[in-house]
Motif scaffolding. Structure first.
Motif, PDB file in Angstrom:
ATOM      1  N   SER A  45     -23.539 -14.009  14.075  1.00 18.57           N
ATOM      2  CA  SER A  45     -23.792 -12.850  13.708  1.00 18.57           C
ATOM      3  C   SER A  45     -23.065 -11.716  14.329  1.00 18.57           C
ATOM      4  O   SER A  45     -22.656 -10.752  13.728  1.00 18.57           O
ATOM      5  N   MET A  49     -20.189  -9.059  13.355  1.00 18.73           N
ATOM      6  CA  MET A  49     -20.616  -7.468  12.897  1.00 18.73           C
ATOM      7  C   MET A  49     -19.466  -7.689  13.900  1.00 18.73           C
ATOM      8  O   MET A  49     -18.971  -5.869  13.829  1.00 18.73           O
ATOM      9  N   GLN A  53     -16.409  -4.184  12.705  1.00 17.74           N
ATOM     10  CA  GLN A  53     -16.559  -2.323  12.675  1.00 17.74           C
ATOM     11  C   GLN A  53     -15.604  -2.666  13.801  1.00 17.74           C
ATOM     12  O   GLN A  53     -15.571  -1.343  13.869  1.00 17.74           O
ATOM     13  N   HIS A 157     -21.889  -7.238   6.650  1.00 18.93           N
ATOM     14  CA  HIS A 157     -21.698  -8.254   7.489  1.00 18.93           C
ATOM     15  C   HIS A 157     -23.049  -9.283   7.328  1.00 18.93           C
ATOM     16  O   HIS A 157     -23.194 -10.563   8.058  1.00 18.93           O
ATOM     17  N   ASP A 158     -23.698  -8.629   7.090  1.00 11.56           N
ATOM     18  CA  ASP A 158     -25.259  -9.652   6.779  1.00 11.56           C
ATOM     19  C   ASP A 158     -25.110 -10.779   6.168  1.00 11.56           C
ATOM     20  O   ASP A 158     -25.049 -11.958   6.036  1.00 11.56           O
TER      21      ASP A 158
END
Length: 212
Positions: A45, A49, A53, A157-158
């Motif tokens: 996770s 991210m 980003q 991104h989830d």
């Protein structure tokens, strides 16, 4: 067809494997950061991210490629082994005689030997199926790579993380099938070998499934 001693040893072997994995599932759900599965889920996770980003798409593409190549190799290997086992089960030869010679406490019947071979076939086919699902989810997750922002109020991104974790879950199931093939393969030579293999396997998995 099957002796009482063999039945007891088989039930004991499967019972040890079942209790271990029920315990593992409990720890993953309640205390995930104390297991390697929970830790890697969390790190994936954070990785997703960071990738989105900081726009590190090249690193992500290389990582997805490695994941898909590994899953493809293991899926191909599993289906080849399963077909080989099926061929051996249909056309028994010297292999069945060797297994009977080493069988210390099990039934020497051909029907029981066929059941053992078909059990191995099912396990490897199960691994093949899960590795193909892992490839599917890795491909789905890769589409989210170049889509920053949100979709229906959920950060992309989830979605990427969910896809990767689904793929990793099926990859783990595929590997568990490979691991399960160890005691099942030893079962061909008798239930005593199967129980010994089960105990060793659980000890190894207990070390691997702890927090790295």
């Amino acid at each position: 067809m099957i002796t009482l001693l063999e039945l007891i040893l088989i039930v004991l072997s499967f019972g040890i494997l079942g209790v271990y994995h029920i315990r593992l599932a409990f720890w993953v759900r309640r205390r995930p950061l104390e297991t390697s599965i929970g830790v890697t889920n969390h790190l994936r996770s954070v990785w997703a991210m960071n990738i989105m980003q900081n726009h590190r798409e090249i690193l992500a593409v290389q990582t997805f490629r490695n994941w898909i190549m590994a899953s493809s190799f293991l899926a191909s290997t599993a289906v080849l082994i399963s077909l080989g086992i099926l061929n051996t089960a249909i056309k028994p030869s010297v292999s069945s005689q060797i297994s009977h010679a080493l069988n210390l406490a099990g039934s020497p019947s051909e029907a029981m030997w066929l059941i053992k071979m078909l059990s191995l076939f099912v396990v490897f086919f199960f691994s093949f199926f899960n590795f193909t699902l892992a490839i599917r989810y890795f491909n789905h997750a890769s589409f989210d790579l170049g889509i920053p922002g949100k979709t229906n109020g959920v950060a992309n991104h989830d979605f990427m993380t969910d896809g990767i974790n689904h793929a990793s879950f099926h990859y783990t199931l595929g590997m568990r099938g490979y691991y399960l093939a160890i005691p099942l393969g030893l079962w061909i030579f008798g239930p005593i070998w199967m129980l010994a293999g089960t105990i060793v396997l659980v000890l190894v998995l207990n070390k691997l499934d702890r927090t790295p």
